[in-house]
Design an enzyme around this catalytic site. Sequence first.
Site, PDB file in Angstrom:
ATOM      1  N   ASN A 223       0.860  -1.190   0.000  1.00 35.89           N
ATOM      2  CA  ASN A 223       0.000   0.000   0.000  1.00 35.89           C
ATOM      3  C   ASN A 223       0.893   1.236   0.000  1.00 35.89           C
ATOM      4  O   ASN A 223       2.121   1.123   0.019  1.00 35.89           O
ATOM      5  CB  ASN A 223      -0.961  -0.038   1.200  1.00 35.89           C
ATOM      6  N   ASP A 291      -4.069  -6.093   4.804  1.00 34.27           N
ATOM      7  CA  ASP A 291      -5.131  -6.913   5.391  1.00 34.27           C
ATOM      8  C   ASP A 291      -5.060  -8.361   4.904  1.00 34.27           C
ATOM      9  O   ASP A 291      -5.448  -9.266   5.614  1.00 34.27           O
ATOM     10  CB  ASP A 291      -6.501  -6.316   5.026  1.00 34.27           C
ATOM     11  N   LYS A 301       8.738 -17.220 -10.269  1.00 34.36           N
ATOM     12  CA  LYS A 301       7.992 -16.121 -10.883  1.00 34.36           C
ATOM     13  C   LYS A 301       6.826 -16.693 -11.701  1.00 34.36           C
ATOM     14  O   LYS A 301       7.009 -17.601 -12.514  1.00 34.36           O
ATOM     15  CB  LYS A 301       8.934 -15.326 -11.789  1.00 34.36           C
ATOM     16  N   PRO A 319      -3.001 -11.746  10.206  1.00 35.98           N
ATOM     17  CA  PRO A 319      -3.333 -11.525  11.611  1.00 35.98           C
ATOM     18  C   PRO A 319      -3.487 -10.033  11.868  1.00 35.98           C
ATOM     19  O   PRO A 319      -2.799  -9.218  11.243  1.00 35.98           O
ATOM     20  CB  PRO A 319      -2.107 -12.076  12.359  1.00 35.98           C
ATOM     21  N   ASP A 320      -4.391  -9.670  12.753  1.00 35.65           N
ATOM     22  CA  ASP A 320      -4.537  -8.261  13.126  1.00 35.65           C
ATOM     23  C   ASP A 320      -3.642  -8.010  14.341  1.00 35.65           C
ATOM     24  O   ASP A 320      -3.912  -8.508  15.439  1.00 35.65           O
ATOM     25  CB  ASP A 320      -6.005  -7.935  13.440  1.00 35.65           C
ATOM     26  N   ILE A 321      -2.579  -7.259  14.137  1.00 35.06           N
ATOM     27  CA  ILE A 321      -1.572  -7.064  15.190  1.00 35.06           C
ATOM     28  C   ILE A 321      -2.157  -6.264  16.349  1.00 35.06           C
ATOM     29  O   ILE A 321      -1.997  -6.617  17.518  1.00 35.06           O
ATOM     30  CB  ILE A 321      -0.320  -6.357  14.610  1.00 35.06           C
ATOM     31  N   PHE A 338      -4.118   3.292  14.709  1.00 38.44           N
ATOM     32  CA  PHE A 338      -4.389   4.323  13.718  1.00 38.44           C
ATOM     33  C   PHE A 338      -5.483   3.802  12.804  1.00 38.44           C
ATOM     34  O   PHE A 338      -5.665   2.598  12.677  1.00 38.44           O
ATOM     35  CB  PHE A 338      -3.124   4.650  12.905  1.00 38.44           C
ATOM     36  N   LYS A 352     -13.768   0.552  15.421  1.00 39.38           N
ATOM     37  CA  LYS A 352     -12.443  -0.094  15.496  1.00 39.38           C
ATOM     38  C   LYS A 352     -11.935  -0.134  16.933  1.00 39.38           C
ATOM     39  O   LYS A 352     -11.277  -1.087  17.358  1.00 39.38           O
ATOM     40  CB  LYS A 352     -11.472   0.711  14.634  1.00 39.38           C
ATOM     41  N   LYS A 356     -11.025  -3.782  18.296  1.00 38.21           N
ATOM     42  CA  LYS A 356      -9.610  -4.137  18.432  1.00 38.21           C
ATOM     43  C   LYS A 356      -9.111  -4.043  19.868  1.00 38.21           C
ATOM     44  O   LYS A 356      -7.958  -4.328  20.152  1.00 38.21           O
ATOM     45  CB  LYS A 356      -8.762  -3.259  17.524  1.00 38.21           C
TER      46      LYS A 356
HETATM   47  O1  C5P Z   1      -8.577  -2.276  10.288  1.00 39.25           O
HETATM   48  P1  C5P Z   1      -7.589  -1.217   9.931  1.00 39.25           P
HETATM   49  O2  C5P Z   1      -6.490  -1.716   9.033  1.00 39.25           O
HETATM   50  O3  C5P Z   1      -8.177   0.044   9.422  1.00 39.25           O
HETATM   51  O4  C5P Z   1      -6.945  -0.845  11.338  1.00 39.25           O
HETATM   52  C1  C5P Z   1      -5.897   0.047  11.434  1.00 39.25           C
HETATM   53  C2  C5P Z   1      -5.173  -0.164  12.712  1.00 39.25           C
HETATM   54  O5  C5P Z   1      -4.995  -1.563  12.958  1.00 39.25           O
HETATM   55  C3  C5P Z   1      -3.766   0.382  12.635  1.00 39.25           C
HETATM   56  O6  C5P Z   1      -3.378   0.751  13.945  1.00 39.25           O
HETATM   57  C4  C5P Z   1      -2.962  -0.786  12.130  1.00 39.25           C
HETATM   58  O7  C5P Z   1      -1.597  -0.674  12.493  1.00 39.25           O
HETATM   59  C5  C5P Z   1      -3.647  -1.941  12.808  1.00 39.25           C
HETATM   60  N1  C5P Z   1      -3.645  -3.184  12.044  1.00 39.25           N
HETATM   61  C6  C5P Z   1      -2.920  -4.250  12.532  1.00 39.25           C
HETATM   62  N2  C5P Z   1      -2.931  -5.441  11.871  1.00 39.25           N
HETATM   63  C7  C5P Z   1      -3.636  -5.594  10.737  1.00 39.25           C
HETATM   64  C8  C5P Z   1      -4.393  -4.512  10.234  1.00 39.25           C
HETATM   65  C9  C5P Z   1      -4.372  -3.313  10.911  1.00 39.25           C
HETATM   66  O8  C5P Z   1      -2.280  -4.106  13.553  1.00 39.25           O
HETATM   67  N3  C5P Z   1      -3.620  -6.766  10.120  1.00 39.25           N
END
Ligand code: C5P
Length: 414
Positions: A223, A291, A301, A319-321, A338, A352, A356
Site C-alpha cells: 500500500n 489486510d 515467478k 493476523p490483526d496485530i 491508527f 475499530k 480491536k
Molecule cells: O482495520 P484497519 O487496518 O483500518 O486498522 C488500522 C489499525 O490496525 C492500525 O493501527 C494498524 O496498524 C492496525 N492493524 C494491525 N494489523 C492488521 C491490520 C491493521 O495491527 N492486520
Amino acid sequence: MTKRILLIVSGGIAAYKSLELVRLLRKRGLAVRAVLTESAEKFVTPLSLGVLTEDHVYGDMFDLKEEREIGHIQLSRQADLVVVAPATANILAKMASGIADDLATTLLLATDKTVLVVPAMNVRMWHHAATQRNIARLHADGVHVMEPDSGEMACGEFGKGRLPDPEAIAGRVEALLARPRADDPLSGQPDFEGPDASLAGRHVLVTAGPTHEPIDPVRYIANRSSGKQGFAIAAAAVRAGARVTLVAGPVHLPTPAGVARVDVQTAREMLAAVEAALPADAAIMVAAVADWRTADASGQKIKKDGLGKPTPLSLVENPDILATLGKHEKRPALLVGFAAETEKVAEHAQSKLTRKGADWIVANDVSGDVMGGERNSVHIISSTGIESWEDLPKDAVASRLIEKVAHALSPRTD
Ligand code: C5P
C-alpha cells in the site's frame, strides 16, 4: 550578561571543526571555555583553541595547580550550557555509563547545566547497537543530542555520522540558550523541539510503514504508506525520554537517533517482532498492515499462460496485530491504533476502538495526499469522546500525540 559555553572537544577527525564552531559562537557574543580530551589534542592544539577562545584551554584533570585554582566542579557549573562537539562514540559511551576518568568526563558528570552533544563518527560506529543504546540512554537522561549529518566521511565511507555544519551547531546552541531555564535541566527534560512531558523510564513500541506480502519472488501486495508518521512518533518518543522500539515495514527512511529499529517485510513478521518487543508501556500501531496475503506465495515467478488468462490470486486474511495486542497477556498499559479512512472517518474509528480493544484510535482521512505527504489532520477517538486536531505537519502530530501518551501514562502505575 554574556552567556558562557563550556565546549568539550573529544578526539575525532572532526575536532578541527571545533575551531570554526568557537569562531561562530564568539561572533554571536558568547564566551567559550574549551576543554580538550587527550585524544582531541592530537587533532587540534590547545594553542589554536586558546587564541580563539581568548581563555585558558583545559585538558589534564591532574594538573594540580589548575585544580586548586578552579576545581572541576566549579568549571562545570560556571557555564550556561555544556556542549560536546565533536562527541566521539567513546565519550558518548562514557557519558551514558557515568564514567569519569579524565577532566572532560568528570565535568560532564559534575555539571548541573544543560548538555548538548554533537556526535561525529564513522557510519558503522554510529549505527552500532551499542552507540544507539548509549544515545537512547543519554536522551532518557535529559541530554540534548544533535543528529549527525549524512555524506562522505573522512575514512572514505558514505553514510550518517558526519559532524553537522558548525553554523547549525551554533544555531542549536543559541536556541537552547534562548529556552526558559528549567529548574533542573538534567532530570529527564525533553529535547528542545520535543514534547512537553517526560517518558523517561518507559518503553514505547511503534509500528510504521506498509507491509509487503509476496505473490512470487518478484511481486508483492503493498500500500502507499510512507512510514513518515510512525517514524516521527518514534523520534518524538525518544525526545521525551522513552526507550523506543520501532518495528518498520519496508520503507527508505533513516532511523531516528536513539531508536531501536527492527525491519520486517510481512504482516506475520511484524506481529512476531511486536510480540518479541513486549513488554511495553505504550504501543502505537501506525503501520498500514496489509489486510490480506496470498494463500500460498509462489516459489517461482508466475508466468503468463499465453492465452490471456491471468493466474487467479487467492487471498487469506493477515493476523490483526493491534487486535492481538488488545487481548494479549502482556497488553501494554496504553494501546493506540491508527485508522486510515477515506469516508465516515470518526464512525469507522469508533467501531475499530471496541473491535480491536485499543484505548485510542487516531483516525485520519487519507482521501487526500496524507499517505506519503508531510501533513496530517487527525481525530483521537477514545472511550471519553473525540478530540479533533487542526491540520498539522506530521512531526507536530507526533510531538502532540507523545505528549498525550506521556500524560496518560503518568503517574506511574507500576
Ligand atoms: O482495520 P484497519 O487496518 O483500518 O486498522 C488500522 C489499525 O490496525 C492500525 O493501527 C494498524 O496498524 C492496525 N492493524 C494491525 N494489523 C492488521 C491490520 C491493521 O495491527 N492486520
